[in-house]
Design a protein around this motif. Structure first.
Motif, PDB file in Angstrom:
ATOM      1  N   THR A 123      -5.429   4.360   3.154  1.00 20.64           N
ATOM      2  CA  THR A 123      -5.646   2.979   2.747  1.00 20.64           C
ATOM      3  C   THR A 123      -7.086   2.765   2.303  1.00 20.64           C
ATOM      4  O   THR A 123      -7.349   2.230   1.226  1.00 20.64           O
ATOM      5  CB  THR A 123      -5.343   2.040   3.932  1.00 20.64           C
ATOM      6  OG1 THR A 123      -4.022   2.279   4.377  1.00 20.64           O
ATOM      7  CG2 THR A 123      -5.508   0.604   3.538  1.00 20.64           C
ATOM      8  N   GLY A 126      -8.080   4.329  -0.944  1.00 18.84           N
ATOM      9  CA  GLY A 126      -7.649   3.664  -2.168  1.00 18.84           C
ATOM     10  C   GLY A 126      -8.655   2.684  -2.733  1.00 18.84           C
ATOM     11  O   GLY A 126      -8.594   2.325  -3.908  1.00 18.84           O
ATOM     12  N   LEU A 130     -10.928   1.020  -7.001  1.00 16.08           N
ATOM     13  CA  LEU A 130     -11.276  -0.353  -7.381  1.00 16.08           C
ATOM     14  C   LEU A 130     -12.777  -0.470  -7.613  1.00 16.08           C
ATOM     15  O   LEU A 130     -13.213  -1.080  -8.587  1.00 16.08           O
ATOM     16  CB  LEU A 130     -10.857  -1.319  -6.272  1.00 16.08           C
ATOM     17  CG  LEU A 130      -9.442  -1.860  -6.326  1.00 16.08           C
ATOM     18  CD1 LEU A 130      -9.251  -2.862  -5.210  1.00 16.08           C
ATOM     19  CD2 LEU A 130      -9.155  -2.517  -7.651  1.00 16.08           C
ATOM     20  N   VAL A 152      -9.486   5.806 -13.011  1.00 16.37           N
ATOM     21  CA  VAL A 152      -8.332   5.089 -12.477  1.00 16.37           C
ATOM     22  C   VAL A 152      -7.057   5.874 -12.758  1.00 16.37           C
ATOM     23  O   VAL A 152      -6.225   6.083 -11.860  1.00 16.37           O
ATOM     24  CB  VAL A 152      -8.262   3.664 -13.068  1.00 16.37           C
ATOM     25  CG1 VAL A 152      -6.984   2.988 -12.652  1.00 16.37           C
ATOM     26  CG2 VAL A 152      -9.448   2.854 -12.618  1.00 16.37           C
ATOM     27  N   ILE A 156      -4.785   7.345  -9.655  1.00 17.82           N
ATOM     28  CA  ILE A 156      -3.399   6.917  -9.432  1.00 17.82           C
ATOM     29  C   ILE A 156      -2.488   8.127  -9.440  1.00 17.82           C
ATOM     30  O   ILE A 156      -1.630   8.292  -8.576  1.00 17.82           O
ATOM     31  CB  ILE A 156      -2.944   5.922 -10.519  1.00 17.82           C
ATOM     32  CG1 ILE A 156      -3.720   4.628 -10.425  1.00 17.82           C
ATOM     33  CG2 ILE A 156      -1.465   5.641 -10.395  1.00 17.82           C
ATOM     34  CD1 ILE A 156      -3.307   3.645 -11.471  1.00 17.82           C
TER      35      ILE A 156
ATOM     36  N   PHE B  29      -9.402  -9.136  -9.374  1.00 12.23           N
ATOM     37  CA  PHE B  29     -10.175  -8.902  -8.152  1.00 12.23           C
ATOM     38  C   PHE B  29     -10.050 -10.068  -7.175  1.00 12.23           C
ATOM     39  O   PHE B  29     -10.035  -9.854  -5.959  1.00 12.23           O
ATOM     40  CB  PHE B  29     -11.630  -8.595  -8.490  1.00 12.23           C
ATOM     41  CG  PHE B  29     -11.782  -7.215  -9.054  1.00 12.23           C
ATOM     42  CD1 PHE B  29     -11.501  -6.116  -8.268  1.00 12.23           C
ATOM     43  CD2 PHE B  29     -12.140  -7.015 -10.366  1.00 12.23           C
ATOM     44  CE1 PHE B  29     -11.586  -4.842  -8.788  1.00 12.23           C
ATOM     45  CE2 PHE B  29     -12.236  -5.748 -10.893  1.00 12.23           C
ATOM     46  CZ  PHE B  29     -11.963  -4.654 -10.102  1.00 12.23           C
ATOM     47  N   MET B  53       0.012  -1.625   5.374  1.00  8.92           N
ATOM     48  CA  MET B  53       0.862  -1.496   4.187  1.00  8.92           C
ATOM     49  C   MET B  53       0.449  -2.493   3.111  1.00  8.92           C
ATOM     50  O   MET B  53       0.473  -2.195   1.923  1.00  8.92           O
ATOM     51  CB  MET B  53       2.328  -1.722   4.579  1.00  8.92           C
ATOM     52  CG  MET B  53       2.927  -0.548   5.285  1.00  8.92           C
ATOM     53  SD  MET B  53       2.859   0.895   4.216  1.00  8.92           S
ATOM     54  CE  MET B  53       2.406   2.135   5.373  1.00  8.92           C
ATOM     55  N   VAL B  55      -2.523  -3.593   2.521  1.00  8.99           N
ATOM     56  CA  VAL B  55      -3.705  -3.080   1.821  1.00  8.99           C
ATOM     57  C   VAL B  55      -3.326  -1.872   0.974  1.00  8.99           C
ATOM     58  O   VAL B  55      -3.693  -1.782  -0.202  1.00  8.99           O
ATOM     59  CB  VAL B  55      -4.795  -2.709   2.839  1.00  8.99           C
ATOM     60  CG1 VAL B  55      -5.976  -2.094   2.135  1.00  8.99           C
ATOM     61  CG2 VAL B  55      -5.239  -3.932   3.601  1.00  8.99           C
ATOM     62  N   LEU B  56      -2.563  -0.949   1.559  1.00  5.91           N
ATOM     63  CA  LEU B  56      -2.236   0.293   0.851  1.00  5.91           C
ATOM     64  C   LEU B  56      -1.440   0.011  -0.415  1.00  5.91           C
ATOM     65  O   LEU B  56      -1.723   0.545  -1.480  1.00  5.91           O
ATOM     66  CB  LEU B  56      -1.437   1.208   1.784  1.00  5.91           C
ATOM     67  CG  LEU B  56      -1.175   2.622   1.286  1.00  5.91           C
ATOM     68  CD1 LEU B  56      -2.477   3.380   1.190  1.00  5.91           C
ATOM     69  CD2 LEU B  56      -0.224   3.344   2.217  1.00  5.91           C
ATOM     70  N   ILE B  59      -3.328  -3.772  -2.478  1.00  3.15           N
ATOM     71  CA  ILE B  59      -4.680  -3.602  -3.022  1.00  3.15           C
ATOM     72  C   ILE B  59      -4.811  -2.222  -3.654  1.00  3.15           C
ATOM     73  O   ILE B  59      -5.259  -2.081  -4.783  1.00  3.15           O
ATOM     74  CB  ILE B  59      -5.738  -3.807  -1.920  1.00  3.15           C
ATOM     75  CG1 ILE B  59      -5.619  -5.236  -1.378  1.00  3.15           C
ATOM     76  CG2 ILE B  59      -7.129  -3.588  -2.491  1.00  3.15           C
ATOM     77  CD1 ILE B  59      -6.614  -5.551  -0.306  1.00  3.15           C
ATOM     78  N   GLY B  60      -4.386  -1.195  -2.900  1.00  2.00           N
ATOM     79  CA  GLY B  60      -4.543   0.165  -3.419  1.00  2.00           C
ATOM     80  C   GLY B  60      -3.574   0.493  -4.539  1.00  2.00           C
ATOM     81  O   GLY B  60      -3.863   1.324  -5.386  1.00  2.00           O
ATOM     82  N   SER B  63      -2.889  -3.764  -7.358  1.00  4.71           N
ATOM     83  CA  SER B  63      -4.095  -4.221  -8.058  1.00  4.71           C
ATOM     84  C   SER B  63      -4.594  -3.147  -8.998  1.00  4.71           C
ATOM     85  O   SER B  63      -4.986  -3.433 -10.140  1.00  4.71           O
ATOM     86  CB  SER B  63      -5.197  -4.565  -7.060  1.00  4.71           C
ATOM     87  OG  SER B  63      -4.761  -5.556  -6.199  1.00  4.71           O
ATOM     88  N   VAL B  64      -4.573  -1.894  -8.529  1.00  2.00           N
ATOM     89  CA  VAL B  64      -5.039  -0.804  -9.377  1.00  2.00           C
ATOM     90  C   VAL B  64      -4.115  -0.642 -10.574  1.00  2.00           C
ATOM     91  O   VAL B  64      -4.573  -0.395 -11.695  1.00  2.00           O
ATOM     92  CB  VAL B  64      -5.149   0.489  -8.553  1.00  2.00           C
ATOM     93  CG1 VAL B  64      -5.467   1.662  -9.431  1.00  2.00           C
ATOM     94  CG2 VAL B  64      -6.216   0.340  -7.497  1.00  2.00           C
ATOM     95  N   ALA B  65      -2.808  -0.824 -10.359  1.00  2.00           N
ATOM     96  CA  ALA B  65      -1.873  -0.742 -11.483  1.00  2.00           C
ATOM     97  C   ALA B  65      -2.144  -1.847 -12.492  1.00  2.00           C
ATOM     98  O   ALA B  65      -2.062  -1.635 -13.703  1.00  2.00           O
ATOM     99  CB  ALA B  65      -0.442  -0.819 -10.971  1.00  2.00           C
TER     100      ALA B  65
END
Lengths: 343, 216
Positions: A123, A126, A130, A152, A156, B29, B53, B55-56, B59-60, B63-65
Motif C-alpha cells: 500500500t 503505491g 503518485l 507511471v 502500474i 489529487f 484496501m 488506500v491500495l 489511491i494506489g 487514482s494512478v489509473a
C-alpha cells in the motif's frame, strides 16, 4: 511473538517518537551508505578506484555531498504548479518511513506487529508513483512530464507481477504451517504477516526461494522496475530526458527524491529477504544482523545488475512485463495452487 | 469523536474541491486526499483491512489509473463546455441520489441490526477471505462481472481508435508504444502502428495546454 516498541516502552507516544527517530536514522544511514556502495561497486566493475579523497577510501564522500546539497540554493522555476511541485518530494518520502517501520527485523522485537504487514507495505509502496507524477506534472517541463509518464506506466505494469509473485508465497505460508511453535508458544499463522512468513520458513528449515524460485526471480525483477533501477530506469534516462521527473528539483528537494529511491530499494530488498530468504533466521549471529546482511547482499545484486545490463527501450520494457512476467507469474500462481491442493 | 469529525470535514472538503476545480490533475489529487480521509475513517471504525484496501485500490490503483488516463488523452479537443441544463441535471441527479440514500438510511431500523462483532478474530484477513468466497460468493462473483465489463469497454474503446490495426489494440506494449511521442518511438516496432494515429500527438498537445492551465 515479537514485542512491539510500544509494549517495551510502555507508552505509545514515546514509541512513535523513538520509532520515527530510529527509522529516519536507518534510512539516512542507508542512503549515505548505498550511494557510497553504488559508487564503489560501479568503480570496481569499470576498473576504476571510485571516490578516494574524502576520508579513508572516500568513505566520507557522501557526507560531504550531503552537506553540499544542504547548502545549495533551492531554485523554484516559474510556471510550476505550486502545490503539486512542493508536495511531490514529501509524497515520495513519507510513505517510505511508514513502510520501513513494518519490517520484520527480528523475532523478538518489532516496531509494529500487525497481520496486514505485507498488504500495508505494498500500500505504501503505491504512493511513490503518485509522488513521481506530481513532480513530473508540477514541474511544467516536458522532460519531467515524459519521465513521469514512463514511470507511471512502468509502475502500474510491474505492480501486477510483484503482487502475484508475493501472493504465491502467501499461499505457501498459510498452507505449510497452520500453526507455528516458537519457543513455548504456538501461533496461528497469518499469511500476510511478515513475521509469520519468516517463522514458517524457520520452522520448516527451508527458504522459500527453494520452493518458489520462479516467484523469487519475478519478484526481484519487479522490485527493480518498481524502484526505477537500471535496466528499468527509463523514467530518468539521463541520455534522453535530462534527469526525468526530478529535472526541475535542486538542493534538498532533489535529495529527498534520492532518499526515497534508495529507501524504496531497501524496502524492496527487505521484503524479498522476508519472503524468499528466511528473514532474520541464521546461525550464530543475532537476527537483525542476518536480516540486514541478507538485505544488503540483495542490494549489492541490484547494483551489480545496474552496471551490467544496458537500459531497456520503453516498448521492450512494456512487452517484457505484459508478455513474459505477467503470464509467468499467473502460471506460477496456478501451479502453486495446484500443488498445494494435491499434496 | 473530534478526530472523526476532522477526518470527515477533510474528506468532504476535498471531494467538493475535486468536483469544482477546473484543473483535472488537481481534481485527481483532491480525490486522492478525499479517499485517504475515508480510509482514515475506516481505521477509526476499527476496520484496518478495509482501510488498507481503500488506500491500495483507490489511491494506489484508481487514482494512478486516472492519472494515466489524463496523460494518454488528448486535451486538445477537451471536454465540451457544460451548459446550464447539464449542470442542473447533474445537480438534480446528485441530490436525488443523496436523498435516496439518506431516506433508506433514516428509514432503516438500525437498532434492530445484530451487534457487529468487534473481536480481532472476526475481522482477521482469513475470516474476511472465507466470507468472501463462502457467504458472499454471489456478490463477489457479481463484482468480477463488473470488472469484465470494464475490460470489454476498454477493449471496445481501444479498438475503435484504430480498428484496422487489431494487432496494436490487443497488445498492451505496442498500444503504449503507439501513444509515445515521435522522439520516443522506436523505429522497428512502430512499423505496425499507424503513424497518423491521433493518439500519438497527445502528450505534446497536453503539454502545451497544460502550461496554460498552470498559469491560470
Amino acid at each position: 511473538m515479537p514485542k512491539t516498541l510500544a509494549e517495551m516502552l510502555g507508552s505509545p507516544m514515546l514509541a512513535v517518537a523513538t520509532g520515527l527517530g530510529g527509522v529516519m536514522g536507518l534510512l539516512s544511514f542507508n542512503a549515505l551508505f548505498c550511494i557510497y556502495l553504488e559508487r564503489k561497486i560501479s568503480a570496481w566493475i569499470q576498473r576504476r578506484m571510485g571516490p578516494m579523497e574524502v576520508g579513508f577510501h572516500g568513505m566520507l564522500q557522501t557526507v560531504a555531498d550531503m552537506v553540499k546539497l544542504l547548502g545549495k540554493q533551492l531554485i523554484t522555476p516559474k510556471g510550476i504548479d505550486k502545490p503539486l511541485y512542493h508536495l511531490a518530494p514529501l509524497v515520495v518520502f513519507a510513505p517510505v518511513v511508514a513502510g520501513t517501520s513494518l519490517m520484520a527485523f527480528s523475532g523478538s522485537f518489532a516496531l509494529h506487529h500487525i497481520d496486514l504487514g505485507l498488504v500495508l507495505v505494498f500500500t505504501f509502496g503505491g504512493f511513490a508513483v503518485l509522488g513521481i507524477f506530481m513532480a513530473g506534472w508540477g514541474s511544467n517541463n516536458k522532460y519531467a512530464l515524459l519521465g513521469a509518464m514512463r514511470s507511471v506506466a512502468q509502475n502500474i505494469s510491474y505492480e501486477i507481477p510483484l503482487l502475484l509473485s508475493a501472493l504465491s508465497v502467501v499461499m505457501l505460508t498459510t498452507s505449510m504451517g497452520r500453526t507455528v511453535t516458537v519457543g513455548d508458544e504456538t501461533v496461528a499463522v497469518q499469511g500476510l504477516n511478515l513475521f509469520h512468513i519468516t517463522m514458517v520458513q524457520m520452522d520448516r528449515n527451508v527458504w522459500f526461494i527453494v520452493l518458489q524460485p520462479v516467484a523469487a526471480i519475478l519478484f526481484f525483477i519487479a522490485v527493480l522496475a518498481e524502484t526505477n533501477r537500471a535496466p528499468f530506469d527509463i523514467p530518468e534516462a539521463e541520455s534522453e530526458l535530462v534527469a526525468g521527473f526530478h529535472t526541475e528539483y535542486s538542493g534538498m528537494r532533489f535529495a529527498l527524491f534520492f532518499f526515497g529511491e534508495y529507501s524504496n530499494m531497501l524496502i524492496g530488498c527487505m521484503v524479498a529477504t522476508t519472503l524468499f530468504f528466511g528473514g532474520w533466521s541464521g546461525p550464530l549471529l543475532p537476527g537483525p544482523v542476518w536480516f540486514f546482511l541478507k538485505s544488503y547482499a540483495l542490494m549489492a545484486v541490484m547494483m551489480w545488475v545496474r552496471w551490467t545490463y544496458p537500459r531497456l527501450r520503453f516498448d521492450q520494457l512494456m512487452r517484457f512485463c505484459w508478455m513474459v512476467m505477467i503470464p509467468l507469474s499467473i502460471v506460477n500462481l496456478l501451479v502453486t495452487a495446484f500443488f498445494l491442493k494435491v499434496f | 469523536m473530534l478526530t472523526a469529525g476532522l477526518v470527515m470535514i477533510v474528506a468532504i472538503a476535498a471531494a467538493i474541491f475535486a468536483a469544482t476545480t477546473r484543473n483535472i490533475v488537481h481534481a485527481i489529487f483532491a480525490l486522492a486526499i478525499s479517499l485517504g480521509a475515508i480510509a482514515l475513517a475506516f481505521l477509526i471504525l476499527k476496520s484496518p483491512f478495509v482501510a488498507a484496501m481503500e488506500v491500495l485500490i483507490y489511491i494506489g490503483g484508481i487514482s494512478v489509473a486516472m492519472v494515466f488516463a489524463v496523460m494518454l488523452s488528448s486535451v486538445g479537443k477537451s471536454a465540451p463546455s457544460e451548459g446550464m441544463t447539464r449542470r442542473l441535471g447533474a445537480g438534480f441527479a446528485a441530490i436525488a441520489f443523496f436523498a435516496g440514500v439518506a431516506a433508506v438510511l433514516i428509514g432503516a431500523d438500525l437498532d434492530g441490526l445484530p451487534v457487529p462483532e468487534t473481536s480481532a478474530e472476526a475481522w482477521s484477513v482469513q475470516q474476511i477471505g472465507r466470507d468472501l468466497l463462502d457467504r458472499f460468493n454471489v456478490v463477489f462473483e457479481l463484482l468480477s462481472v463488473v470488472l469484465l465489463l470494464a475490460i470489454l469497454g476498454a477493449v471496445t474503446i481501444a479498438s475503435r481508435n484504430d480498428g484496422h490495426d487489431e494487432a496494436s489494440s490487443g497488445n498492451a506494449g505496442a498500444g503504449l508504444g503507439a501513444r509515445m511521442p515521435d522522439e520516443m518511438r522506436p523505429g522497428d516496432s512502430a512499423a505496425s502502428v499507424n503513424p497518423a494515429s491521433p493518439a500519438s500527438a497527445a502528450p505534446s498537445a497536453s503539454d502545451a495546454s497544460r502550461s496554460e492551465e498552470a498559469r491560470a
